[in-house]
Enzyme design. Structure first.
Site, mmCIF file in Angstrom:
data_model
loop_
_atom_site.group_PDB
_atom_site.id
_atom_site.type_symbol
_atom_site.label_atom_id
_atom_site.label_comp_id
_atom_site.label_asym_id
_atom_site.label_seq_id
_atom_site.Cartn_x
_atom_site.Cartn_y
_atom_site.Cartn_z
ATOM 1 N N TYR A 56 0.839 -1.203 0.000
ATOM 2 C CA TYR A 56 0.000 0.000 0.000
ATOM 3 C C TYR A 56 0.878 1.258 0.000
ATOM 4 C CZ TYR A 56 -3.398 -3.517 1.530
ATOM 5 O OH TYR A 56 -4.181 -4.652 1.637
ATOM 6 N N HIS A 119 0.516 -12.168 1.013
ATOM 7 C CA HIS A 119 -0.437 -11.229 0.406
ATOM 8 C C HIS A 119 -0.813 -11.640 -1.025
ATOM 9 C CE1 HIS A 119 -1.394 -6.617 -0.068
ATOM 10 N NE2 HIS A 119 -2.394 -7.384 -0.439
HETATM 11 P P1 NAD Z 1 -13.312 -0.897 1.189
HETATM 12 O O1 NAD Z 1 -14.449 -1.636 0.627
HETATM 13 O O2 NAD Z 1 -13.115 -0.867 2.651
HETATM 14 O O3 NAD Z 1 -13.359 0.585 0.577
HETATM 15 C C1 NAD Z 1 -12.434 1.554 0.947
HETATM 16 C C2 NAD Z 1 -12.762 2.847 0.233
HETATM 17 O O4 NAD Z 1 -14.043 3.300 0.658
HETATM 18 C C3 NAD Z 1 -11.768 3.961 0.570
HETATM 19 O O5 NAD Z 1 -11.657 4.805 -0.538
HETATM 20 C C4 NAD Z 1 -12.473 4.673 1.712
HETATM 21 O O6 NAD Z 1 -12.032 6.006 1.822
HETATM 22 C C5 NAD Z 1 -13.905 4.570 1.291
HETATM 23 N N1 NAD Z 1 -14.841 4.652 2.426
HETATM 24 C C6 NAD Z 1 -14.735 4.027 3.632
HETATM 25 N N2 NAD Z 1 -15.777 4.363 4.420
HETATM 26 C C7 NAD Z 1 -16.563 5.193 3.694
HETATM 27 C C8 NAD Z 1 -17.774 5.874 3.968
HETATM 28 N N3 NAD Z 1 -18.377 5.789 5.145
HETATM 29 N N4 NAD Z 1 -18.312 6.660 2.999
HETATM 30 C C9 NAD Z 1 -17.706 6.780 1.795
HETATM 31 N N5 NAD Z 1 -16.542 6.162 1.481
HETATM 32 C C10 NAD Z 1 -15.985 5.369 2.427
HETATM 33 O O7 NAD Z 1 -12.012 -1.505 0.464
HETATM 34 P P2 NAD Z 1 -10.513 -1.765 0.900
HETATM 35 O O8 NAD Z 1 -9.879 -0.560 1.474
HETATM 36 O O9 NAD Z 1 -9.902 -2.429 -0.268
HETATM 37 O O10 NAD Z 1 -10.605 -2.889 2.024
HETATM 38 C C11 NAD Z 1 -10.439 -2.614 3.379
HETATM 39 C C12 NAD Z 1 -9.100 -3.080 3.898
HETATM 40 O O11 NAD Z 1 -8.996 -4.500 3.813
HETATM 41 C C13 NAD Z 1 -7.878 -2.557 3.134
HETATM 42 O O12 NAD Z 1 -7.541 -1.251 3.542
HETATM 43 C C14 NAD Z 1 -6.849 -3.592 3.522
HETATM 44 O O13 NAD Z 1 -6.348 -3.335 4.816
HETATM 45 C C15 NAD Z 1 -7.671 -4.878 3.535
HETATM 46 N N6 NAD Z 1 -7.633 -5.585 2.239
HETATM 47 C C16 NAD Z 1 -6.735 -6.588 2.089
HETATM 48 C C17 NAD Z 1 -6.648 -7.257 0.887
HETATM 49 C C18 NAD Z 1 -5.636 -8.354 0.747
HETATM 50 O O14 NAD Z 1 -4.931 -8.655 1.681
HETATM 51 N N7 NAD Z 1 -5.542 -8.997 -0.395
HETATM 52 C C19 NAD Z 1 -7.462 -6.912 -0.199
HETATM 53 C C20 NAD Z 1 -8.396 -5.893 -0.013
HETATM 54 C C21 NAD Z 1 -8.462 -5.246 1.213
#
Ligand code: NAD
Length: 328
Positions: A56, A119
């Site tokens: 990230y 990952h």
């Molecule tokens: P998510 O579905 O959580 O979406 C995040 C996005 O939505 C960001 O742009 C955020 O600013 C926005 N957001 C969050 N709350 C909001 C709200 N209340 N209103 C409007 N927008 C909002 O997707 P993500 O970030 O991909 O997933 C969450 C976390 O999971 C990641 O940060 C990461 O830590 C983890 N993750 C891991 C993997 C992996 O290991 N392969 C893959 C995806 C995610």
């Protein structure tokens, strides 16, 4: 906040976890000056589970999260990852994994991390993941550099297969358990529960689709999924509802999941996620949302090596007029 056991680890994590990918500016630019307030708000709300990766922002998210967590280090569970170093750069070798964790510990300014995860294993050679990556993670666990080890990825079936063969403590799946999909629950959860492996769900907003902001260029969702997401967002907003609360609420209904990680870019987004804890959706509204999502429910997109994909789950082709709507 509510807390659940993370599999058999003995760790208790908040049902809402802090996904730190936005601190790497992966969706949009997030001001660094806000980091302390953002992390402080999450800790105040009872969030104790934080997830990050060297991927990230090429180390930036780890650096920023590590700095903001300094006052709370003893009170939180911190997870990072290894093996993915860029959009198309992967190194699941024992040497690469060990070097990656060393670099993460330096950026996070800690001696050991609570959880280290391989990952996005769908991009790797699965035999290498099982016979080289996981043993390297076990060695790091024995050296005390990580308390627990896990794997993460996109395909629930692939993850279920690997946890059956490799001694991991946790498994993280994303974009497969939210308003758009329940495949994680059908395919991965039973296997993880049987083995006492901690289940982590990620991307409740389908990587931002239900946040309603413009999506970054790298977003892999096909047009039909984006159209359905935009329809849900505008329907919720016109009904005076917050689609982010609804989508987090939907994730929280799955009791087998220890924590659902949401990416936070502002204190308001932390508040919105936590509002889902006491939320009771209007039945009619939920019905309409489910109807809007139905044509693309359980749609996946190609991800990782073709041989690692779960069979038969790629996005359906779009009609010409749907493509025009999606691009608009
Ligand atoms: P998510 O579905 O959580 O979406 C995040 C996005 O939505 C960001 O742009 C955020 O600013 C926005 N957001 C969050 N709350 C909001 C709200 N209340 N209103 C409007 N927008 C909002 O997707 P993500 O970030 O991909 O997933 C969450 C976390 O999971 C990641 O940060 C990461 O830590 C983890 N993750 C891991 C993997 C992996 O290991 N392969 C893959 C995806 C995610």
């Amino acid at each position: 906040m509510r807390y659940r056991a993370l599999g058999s680890t003995g760790i208790s994590v908040s049902v809402i976890g802090f996904g730190a990918s936005p601190l790497g500016n992966v969706f949009s630019s997030v001001p660094r000056a806000d980091d302390d307030a953002l992390v402080g708000r999450a800790v105040d709300a009872g969030i104790n589970f934080f997830d990050v990766s060297p991927y990230y922002g090429a180390g930036l998210a780890e650096e920023r999260l590590g700095e903001a967590l300094v006052p709370y280090r003893k009170d939180v569970v911190l997870a990072t990852k290894c093996g993915r170093n860029g959009a198309n750069r992967f190194d699941f070798s024992a040497k690469g994994i060990t070097a990656s964790l060393e670099a993460s510990l330096r950026r996070l300014k800690i001696d050991a991390v609570d959880l280290i995860q391989a990952h996005d294993i769908e991009f790797g050679d699965i035999d290498q993941v099982i016979y080289e990556t996981i043993p390297a993670l076990l060695a790091l666990k024995q050296q005390g550099k990580a308390r627990y080890i896990g794997i993460t990825g996109y395909w629930p079936g692939l993850l279920a297969r690997v946890i059956a063969e490799a001694p991991v403590d946790t498994v993280l799946n994303y974009c497969h358990l939210n308003l758009f999909s329940d495949e994680m629950d059908a395919v991965l959860t039973p296997a993880a529960e049987r083995m006492g492996i901690g289940l982590i769900n990620a991307s409740p907003l389908h990587m931002g689709i239900l946040g309603g902001a413009q999506l970054p260029d790298w977003h892999p969702a096909p047009p039909a999924v984006r159209v359905a997401g935009a329809d849900v967002v505008s329907f919720c907003r016109s009904s005076g509802a917050d689609p982010a609360i609804l989508s987090m609420w939907a994730c929280l209904q799955y009791r087998s999941v220890a924590s659902t990680l949401v990416g936070f870019a502002s204190t308001e987004q932390v508040d919105s996620a936590c509002a889902a804890l006491d939320f009771v959706p209007d039945t009619q509204m939920l019905k309409t949302v489910r109807r809007l999502v139905a044509p693309v429910f359980n749609t996946s997109w190609p991800q990782g090596r073709p041989e690692n994909e779960d069979a038969g789950r790629v996005a359906p082709a779009l009609e010409e007029d749907e493509i025009k709507v999606a691009k608009a």
